[in-house]
Every structure is written in structure tokens, then in C-alpha cells.
Design a protein around this motif. Structure first.
Motif, mmCIF file in Angstrom:
data_model
loop_
_atom_site.group_PDB
_atom_site.id
_atom_site.type_symbol
_atom_site.label_atom_id
_atom_site.label_comp_id
_atom_site.label_asym_id
_atom_site.label_seq_id
_atom_site.Cartn_x
_atom_site.Cartn_y
_atom_site.Cartn_z
ATOM 1 N N UNK A 109 0.836 -1.197 0.000
ATOM 2 C CA UNK A 109 0.000 0.000 0.000
ATOM 3 C C UNK A 109 0.870 1.245 0.000
ATOM 4 N N UNK A 110 0.511 2.262 -0.786
ATOM 5 C CA UNK A 110 1.211 3.545 -0.692
ATOM 6 C C UNK A 110 1.115 4.097 0.721
ATOM 7 N N UNK A 111 2.063 4.950 1.068
ATOM 8 C CA UNK A 111 2.163 5.459 2.436
ATOM 9 C C UNK A 111 0.863 6.100 2.914
ATOM 10 N N UNK A 112 0.210 6.881 2.062
ATOM 11 C CA UNK A 112 -1.016 7.567 2.445
ATOM 12 C C UNK A 112 -2.133 6.571 2.753
ATOM 13 N N UNK A 113 -2.279 5.558 1.912
ATOM 14 C CA UNK A 113 -3.323 4.570 2.131
ATOM 15 C C UNK A 113 -3.013 3.689 3.341
ATOM 16 N N UNK A 114 -1.732 3.412 3.554
ATOM 17 C CA UNK A 114 -1.342 2.628 4.732
ATOM 18 C C UNK A 114 -1.715 3.376 6.014
ATOM 19 N N UNK A 115 -1.431 4.682 6.037
ATOM 20 C CA UNK A 115 -1.774 5.479 7.217
ATOM 21 C C UNK A 115 -3.290 5.515 7.424
ATOM 22 N N UNK A 116 -4.035 5.654 6.328
ATOM 23 C CA UNK A 116 -5.494 5.638 6.399
ATOM 24 C C UNK A 116 -5.988 4.299 6.947
ATOM 25 N N UNK A 183 -6.691 11.333 5.257
ATOM 26 C CA UNK A 183 -6.056 11.949 4.098
ATOM 27 C C UNK A 183 -6.090 10.973 2.938
ATOM 28 N N UNK A 184 -6.740 11.378 1.860
ATOM 29 C CA UNK A 184 -6.832 10.582 0.648
ATOM 30 C C UNK A 184 -6.630 11.489 -0.552
ATOM 31 N N UNK A 209 -24.309 -4.248 7.027
ATOM 32 C CA UNK A 209 -24.395 -3.217 5.993
ATOM 33 C C UNK A 209 -23.681 -1.964 6.479
ATOM 34 N N UNK A 210 -22.898 -1.369 5.585
ATOM 35 C CA UNK A 210 -22.165 -0.148 5.908
ATOM 36 C C UNK A 210 -22.309 0.834 4.754
ATOM 37 N N UNK A 211 -22.615 2.069 5.104
ATOM 38 C CA UNK A 211 -22.788 3.118 4.093
ATOM 39 C C UNK A 211 -21.801 4.242 4.391
ATOM 40 N N UNK A 212 -20.990 4.576 3.402
ATOM 41 C CA UNK A 212 -19.911 5.538 3.573
ATOM 42 C C UNK A 212 -20.223 6.856 2.869
ATOM 43 N N UNK A 213 -19.681 7.909 3.425
ATOM 44 C CA UNK A 213 -19.685 9.188 2.724
ATOM 45 C C UNK A 213 -18.325 9.851 2.930
ATOM 46 N N UNK A 214 -17.895 10.567 1.917
ATOM 47 C CA UNK A 214 -16.664 11.364 1.980
ATOM 48 C C UNK A 214 -17.048 12.818 1.787
ATOM 49 N N UNK A 215 -16.678 13.646 2.745
ATOM 50 C CA UNK A 215 -16.993 15.078 2.691
ATOM 51 C C UNK A 215 -18.482 15.312 2.450
#
Length: 404
Positions: A109-116, A183-184, A209-215
Motif C-alpha cells: 500500500x502507498x504510504x497515504x493509504x497505509x496510514x489511512x 487523508x486521501x 451493511x455499511x454506508x460511507x460518505x466522503x466530505x
């Protein structure tokens, strides 16, 4: 499907494992704590943690993936096919690591995704362990909030950093959502997850069931079913060794839309070009449907000098891209459909710029052996962003040679 989507899917079944570092959680009243412990299968069950397998489905826009999941104490192994259906992916994300096995290649995983991934995993851990008062670090703070006319409690989770907030229904004795800042794509984002359809499985209540939202915008829906209680060994989560020499194989791709920016000359500025086309895609509120692709209009092995190369730097995008305002795809920006082809493929591990002519030459030689002809430009898929923080020697790309 984006690796961020797959990564998010891999992290949202929760965990009952004790955090690696002390976690401070705002905890509600004794009655609510007792109810949550009973709902979780009792104190012994919560301490033991969860281990199971299940089927899963994730949907983001028109992109859907289906597969299986094996879960063990804060980490899970996903197995699913990519959107074109020609390659099975294995992915681990959580407290024990973060990697993707794409056919022959292992992609860290890239560093940003690993931290996430780590931050989300630790917050999900807290959503299960907060009733365990005797675990070091738990406190008895609580906040009441009115949401849609009903009172909920918020539990603020802090370790070496503030991880986020758990939203708890005190009448049902369960966490029904979480919020965290992450951070994405190089930007600070606000992630919210709604948890629902709780089922009693393996002695504990699990949200199916899981429902996601970003911003504040809907991002992802996922479901699990067919849960089976089993002991998943830690060795299942171990990262495979990277194969040093990757074989050439034969594949087929479906038609896909590519939004691109033309780049003239060597590939040193691919990272900047990806940022530009990525920004345009975000401005148009489009969804990317896979990793970056480089279409070598003029390139190796026929064109030897990098200064003469012409490359389209692209991301796969949804069909709505064709509805963009007139003039959007003009000049160096373009939108076209990559037609489905039978193609030769080879993976490369390491510096993708140095590997480009090597991979291209390898495929040309193999096509000659098969007495097949190249019918369109070669395409190179980059599985990690060149500026994403992954060490150069771990970068993974694959080269495609479309054939008649």
C-alpha cells in the motif's frame, strides 16, 4: 475499482483486539456498558475477539465487486476479481499490514493509504473494545447529541493522535456509526460510516451493511452475508514474497473509458501529469475506475529516444465523462474508449521508467514467437502513483500489447 475502495472495504468489519497503544475512549453510563457487553456476547467473548469468514459485496457508483473475506482480530484478507473479471486479487489491510497481491505481483500500500488503513482499523477496534472498562486507558467521559430528533452518545477516541468519533445508540447498546478525518488523494477528507442490519453471528452482533460518505457525499455501500465462524490463522495475513522474474501471460480486457493528458518526451513527469488529469476528473465530479494507464502512442521499442516519446497519461473513468461540457476534452486533454483486446501482459517490479523499454521489448519478442501482430498502442498500468511515497524498488507496473 480503486485500491482505496478495496482498502476501505477491507477495514470495516471491526475488531476486538486490544490496541497496540493505549486508547482513551469516552465511555457512557454503567447500564449502557453492561448492555453493550451482553450484546457483544459477554466479557469473555469480547476479550477473545472475532475470527470468521463471509461473502462480501461492495458498490461504488456503477462499479461492483464481490468476493470472500477472512477476518482475524483487526485484519482481513479479501479475495475478489477486478472489474474486468480476468484477475483475482488478494488483499490484506488492518493492524497486521497492508498489501495487495495482483496476479503475480505483490503491491504494498502507498504510504497515504497505509496510514489511512491503520487509523481506520484502530478506530474500528475502539468501536468494539470500549465496553471493557478494565482495559488500560478507558475513561468515563461522554457527550449527548441530538440527531434527527433522537439522542445519541458520541465517544471520542484518542491514542497517540485523535482517531475519530464513535456514534452510539444508548437504547440499542451498540455503535451505529463513526466519523474520522483522514487523508486521501493528497487532501484532508471527512469520512463517515453508518453501521446497520446487525446480525447475531459467532456469539456477537455484527453490522452487515455499511454506508460511507466522503466530505458529506455518498461514496460506498458494502454488505456481508453467509458468515461462518472459524479460526483464521495469523499466517493467512502474512505478506507473500515478491516474485523476482514475472512471466508473460495472455489476458483480455473489456472496453473502458480513459480520460487522458498528452505528455511529450520522457516519463520523468508522469507524476505531475497524473495530478493534472486527476484534478480535472475531480472537478467534473467523476469516479475513477482503476489505476493509472499510460498509452504509449510513440514509444519503445520502436522509438528508442525518450525525447521523441508521446504518451497519453490516463485514468479509467465512468461513462458520465462523455457528458462533460463541450471543450472539456480538447487540446492536450482527451477522452477515448480503449477497446477490448486480447493482449500479452508482463509485470515489472522496480523503477517503472527504466522498466518501460524492457517490458515493451519482452512483449514484442513473445508476440513474434506466437506469430501474432500488435494492433494498437501498448498500454502500461501503474499500480502505484509515482509520487505516492512507495520506494522505487517496490513500484509495480504491467505492460499490455494488444494483438490481432
Amino acid at each position: 475499482i480503486s485500491y482505496t475502495l478495496a482498502l476501505t472495504t477491507a477495514l470495516t468489519l471491526g475488531s476486538c483486539k486490544k490496541p497496540e497503544k493505549d486508547t482513551v475512549v469516552a465511555a457512557p453510563s454503567n447500564d449502557v456498558v453492561s448492555g453493550a457487553i451482553e450484546l457483544g456476547g459477554g466479557m469473555a467473548r469480547l476479550k477473545k475477539g472475532s475470527s470468521f469468514s463471509a461473502r462480501f459485496m461492495a458498490e461504488q457508483g456503477r462499479v461492483k465487486i464481490k468476493g470472500t473475506i477472512r477476518y482475524r482480530h483487526g485484519s482481513q484478507l479479501l479475495k475478489y476479481f477486478n472489474p474486468t473479471g480476468d484477475t483475482e486479487l488478494h488483499q490484506v489491510a488492518g493492524v497486521s499490514g497492508c498489501w495487495l497481491k495482483y496476479d503475480q505481483a505483490v503491491i504494498p500500500c502507498p504510504a497515504e493509504e497505509r496510514a489511512h488503513a491503520m487509523k481506520l482499523a484502530r478506530l474500528m477496534e475502539a468501536s468494539h473494545i470500549w465496553p471493557l472498562k478494565e482495559i488500560k486507558g478507558l475513561t468515563t467521559r461522554e457527550n449527548d447529541v441530538n440527531m434527527g430528533g433522537k439522542m445519541f452518545k458520541t465517544l471520542t477516541v484518542t491514542a497517540d493522535q485523535e482517531l475519530g468519533t464513535l456514534i452510539m445508540d444508548p437504547e440499542a447498546y451498540r455503535v451505529v456509526g463513526l466519523e474520522m478525518q483522514t487523508k486521501l488523494d493528497g487532501k484532508v477528507r471527512q469520512l463517515k460510516v453508518g453501521l446497520s442490519n446487525f446480525k447475531k453471528n459467532c456469539g456477537t452482533a455484527i453490522p452487515t451493511k455499511r454506508e460511507y460518505s466522503l466530505d458529506g457525499k455518498p461514496y460506498l455501500v458494502e454488505k456481508i452475508s453467509g458468515l461462518i465462524c472459524e479460526t483464521v490463522e495469523q499466517s493467512v495475513m502474512a505478506e507473500p514474497k515478491q516474485v523476482a522474474h514475472l512471466k508473460v501471460d495472455l489476458k483480455h480486457t473489456a472496453n473502458i473509458n480513459l480520460a487522458c493528458l498528452k505528455l511529450k518526451g520522457p516519463l520523468d513527469h508522469v507524476g505531475g501529469a497524473l495530478d493534472k488529469i486527476g484534478a480535472k476528473i475531480r472537478d467534473l465530479k467523476l469516479i475513477t475506475e482503476g489505476p493509472a494507464q499510460l498509452v504509449h502512442r510513440k514509444g519503445p521499442p520502436r522509438v528508442k529516444a525518450p525525447a521523441r516519446w508521446v504518451t497519453d497519461i490516463c485514468y479509467p473513468v465512468e461513462d458520465k465523462a462523455w457528458n462533460a461540457p463541450k471543450g472539456t476534452w480538447s487540446g492536450d486533454f482527451k477522452l477515448f474508449e480503449r477497446l477490448g483486446d486480447e493482449y500479452l501482459r508482463v509485470f515489472g517490479v522496480g523503477d517503472y521508467i527504466k522498466n518501460t523499454p524492457i517490458l515493451a521489448e519482452t512483449l514484442v519478442k513473445e508476440a513474434k514467437k506466437m506469430k501474432r501482430k500488435q494492433v494498437r498502442s501498448m498500454v502500461q498500468v501503474l499500480h502505484m502513483h509515482p509520487k505516492g511515497g512507495t520506494p522505487t524498488d517496490q513500484l509495480v507496473s504491467e505492460m499490455h500489447l494488444p494483438m490481432d
